[in-house]
Design a protein around this motif. Structure first.
Motif, PDB file in Angstrom:
ATOM      1  N   ALA A 270       0.832  -1.210   0.000  1.00  0.00           N
ATOM      2  CA  ALA A 270       0.000   0.000   0.000  1.00  0.00           C
ATOM      3  C   ALA A 270       0.864   1.257   0.000  1.00  0.00           C
ATOM      4  CB  ALA A 270      -0.937  -0.002   1.210  1.00  0.00           C
ATOM      5  N   ARG A 271       1.916   1.283   0.847  1.00  0.00           N
ATOM      6  CA  ARG A 271       2.803   2.450   0.878  1.00  0.00           C
ATOM      7  C   ARG A 271       3.531   2.625  -0.452  1.00  0.00           C
ATOM      8  NH1 ARG A 271       3.946   0.317   5.971  1.00  0.00           N
ATOM      9  NH2 ARG A 271       5.921  -0.574   5.231  1.00  0.00           N
ATOM     10  N   SER A 272       3.965   1.513  -1.031  1.00  0.00           N
ATOM     11  CA  SER A 272       4.648   1.581  -2.325  1.00  0.00           C
ATOM     12  C   SER A 272       3.712   2.102  -3.410  1.00  0.00           C
ATOM     13  CB  SER A 272       5.183   0.197  -2.716  1.00  0.00           C
ATOM     14  OG  SER A 272       6.072  -0.293  -1.740  1.00  0.00           O
ATOM     15  N   ALA A 273       2.454   1.632  -3.378  1.00  0.00           N
ATOM     16  CA  ALA A 273       1.482   2.078  -4.379  1.00  0.00           C
ATOM     17  C   ALA A 273       1.194   3.570  -4.245  1.00  0.00           C
ATOM     18  CB  ALA A 273       0.190   1.275  -4.238  1.00  0.00           C
ATOM     19  N   MET A 274       1.073   4.051  -3.005  1.00  0.00           N
ATOM     20  CA  MET A 274       0.792   5.467  -2.792  1.00  0.00           C
ATOM     21  C   MET A 274       1.958   6.335  -3.271  1.00  0.00           C
ATOM     22  SD  MET A 274      -2.212   6.013  -1.552  1.00  0.00           S
ATOM     23  CE  MET A 274      -2.075   7.628  -0.782  1.00  0.00           C
ATOM     24  N   LEU A 275       3.184   5.926  -2.937  1.00  0.00           N
ATOM     25  CA  LEU A 275       4.346   6.705  -3.360  1.00  0.00           C
ATOM     26  C   LEU A 275       4.517   6.660  -4.876  1.00  0.00           C
ATOM     27  CD1 LEU A 275       6.711   8.407  -2.513  1.00  0.00           C
ATOM     28  CD2 LEU A 275       8.036   6.331  -2.082  1.00  0.00           C
ATOM     29  N   THR A 276       4.281   5.486  -5.474  1.00  0.00           N
ATOM     30  CA  THR A 276       4.352   5.369  -6.929  1.00  0.00           C
ATOM     31  C   THR A 276       3.308   6.255  -7.595  1.00  0.00           C
ATOM     32  OG1 THR A 276       5.161   3.091  -6.789  1.00  0.00           O
ATOM     33  CG2 THR A 276       4.170   3.772  -8.863  1.00  0.00           C
ATOM     34  N   ALA A 277       2.104   6.241  -7.052  1.00  0.00           N
ATOM     35  CA  ALA A 277       1.032   7.056  -7.624  1.00  0.00           C
ATOM     36  C   ALA A 277       1.375   8.539  -7.574  1.00  0.00           C
ATOM     37  CB  ALA A 277      -0.277   6.789  -6.881  1.00  0.00           C
ATOM     38  N   SER A 278       1.981   8.977  -6.469  1.00  0.00           N
ATOM     39  CA  SER A 278       2.332  10.394  -6.359  1.00  0.00           C
ATOM     40  C   SER A 278       3.404  10.771  -7.377  1.00  0.00           C
ATOM     41  CB  SER A 278       2.807  10.711  -4.931  1.00  0.00           C
ATOM     42  OG  SER A 278       4.007  10.027  -4.637  1.00  0.00           O
TER      43      SER A 278
END
Length: 428
Positions: A270-278
């Protein structure tokens, strides 16, 4: 359209809009005022901007860093670094610099370095009496090696904007500048600790303890070697290297260090997805913004204007440094690379400036904007992670900024610092 674009982006940034939203709204307003294109073109250019195979490396490198953090890598590297310098005057400061430099070879993110191992080192330095604001300033100033020592998201994005450089070449070019920055931060730490008499209370570890700590750190450090050697000898591309890094990080965390739990994976993903999305959102909106600049002929106009000044390569580099330092104060590195590189890189190439040299000047310069107010994203992340006020943190920054400026001047006027290693390893 061009006038609307610039007025809108300035107003929105002054009002405090997130950079990605400011870029998207500015592009949409410019297209609306121009009236020559449908609004749908903005969304088309956003998707086109992130429709790239090399960009797949971004989420995988981010995920690898999260997996290694979740697998106790941070604590292992901190012990490994502290054992060599922790007992010296200012030793924990040196350990901070050394651990962040090593971790940057895994994370590729200044924000991740500051929020992870950086915040842990600040707590250790605070308990040892170093002064929490100084420890936080040292952490923020050193963390910017994250985007400079490979792997680096900024370098991947830069290579997509300039066809004269490769991701592998930029990765190799980042080592010497990153080490120079780390040495400069260590020099500032020596000076400050001498003036303030920051002494270490850490005992020197025994030979057996040093051997055990070094042995435990080998698997973590091997990830950096794996990426560099694999890319250099053509075993895999940078994109494939990012996938290899994920599997290696998973194996290390789960079966080597045995601290990574399956139950932690959803949170890590989830943290990786959020940072990737940003990251990808900034890239997408930057692409739409850059498209408006292109159709209005602004890059071509600026190129012709700068060429008409008949600047020498040295004067051009000085002018670029001034421009980027000002630009970096108000905008994050990724949109800066997306917007400015297509304009400046062709001019630099036409003046005979080595593309790899110019790339490192741009990347280091824009990265410095992360620790300069008023935007200074890294300052705010460090402030939150270490619970030090922005005012106290900023008060400790002048010496570190001066050291960064000295390194930037060295990189600008000594091209070999950026080009020697990649050229020696066969990258053009």
């Amino acid at each position: 359209m061009g006038i609307t674009l610039f007025i809108a982006i300035i107003v929105l940034l002054v009002l405090g809009f997130p950079v990605a939203f400011a870029l998207a709204i500015s592009a949409a307003l410019a297209v609306f005022v121009g009236g020559r294109y449908p609004q749908l073109i903005v969304f088309k250019e956003m998707f086109t901007g992130i429709d790239s195979f090399p960009l797949m490396a971004v989420p995988f490198f981010i995920l690898a860093a999260e997996l290694m953090s979740g697998g106790a890598l941070t604590a292992v590297l901190l012990r490994f670094a502290a054992q060599f310098v922790g007992h010296l005057r200012g030793g924990l400061g040196y350990a901070n610099v050394l651990s962040l430099t090593m971790f940057s070879g895994i994370s590729g993110s200044a924000l991740a370095d500051a929020a992870g191992p950086g915040s842990m080192m600040v707590k250790m330095m605070d308990k040892a009496g170093y002064g929490r604001p100084y420890a936080a300033a040292l952490t923020a100033s050193t963390a910017i090696v994250g985007p400079i020592i490979p792997p680096s998201v900024s370098m991947i994005i830069y290579a997509l904007q300039d066809e004269n450089v490769s991701v592998g070449g930029l990765f190799m070019a980042g080592f010497i500048p990153g080490i120079l920055i780390a040495l400069a931060m260590a020099a500032v730490n020596w000076w400050v600790c001498k003036k303030r008499d920051y002494r270490s209370t850490e005992p020197r570890p025994s030979a057996r303890e040093m051997w055990v700590n070094s042995f435990k750190a080998i698997p973590a450090l091997m990830l950096i070697v794996l990426i560099v050697v694999g890319i250099r000898f053509g075993i895999f591309t940078p994109t494939e290297a990012s996938v290899v890094a994920v599997f290696y990080a998973l194996v290390c965390g789960k079966w080597v260090y045995r601290t990574l739990q399956w139950s932690a994976l959803p949170g890590i993903l989830a943290r990786s997805a959020m940072l990737t999305a940003s990251v990808l959102l900034v890239m997408a909106t930057s692409a739409a913004f850059a498209w408006v600049l292109t159709v209005e002929g602004i890059p071509q106009y600026l190129s012709e204007l700068i060429v008409s000044w008949q600047l020498s390569p040295v004067m051009f580099l000085i002018a670029v440094n001034i421009l980027l330092l000002v630009f970096g104060i108000f905008m994050e590195p990724l949109p800066g690379v997306m917007i400015l590189v297509p304009i400046l890189a062709p001019i630099a190439f036409s003046l005979g400036i080595d593309p790899t040299h110019f790339a490192m000047v741009v990347i280091v310069n824009l990265t410095l904007g992360m620790i300069t107010p008023p935007v200074g994203g890294l300052l705010f992340v460090t402030s939150v992670a270490t619970r030090v006020s922005i005012t106290d943190l900023t008060r400790e920054m002048p010496l570190f900024l001066l050291a960064h400026f000295v390194v930037l001047c060295m990189l600008t006027f000594i091209p070999q610092l950026s080009t020697w290693l990649p050229h020696m390893l066969g990258f053009q």
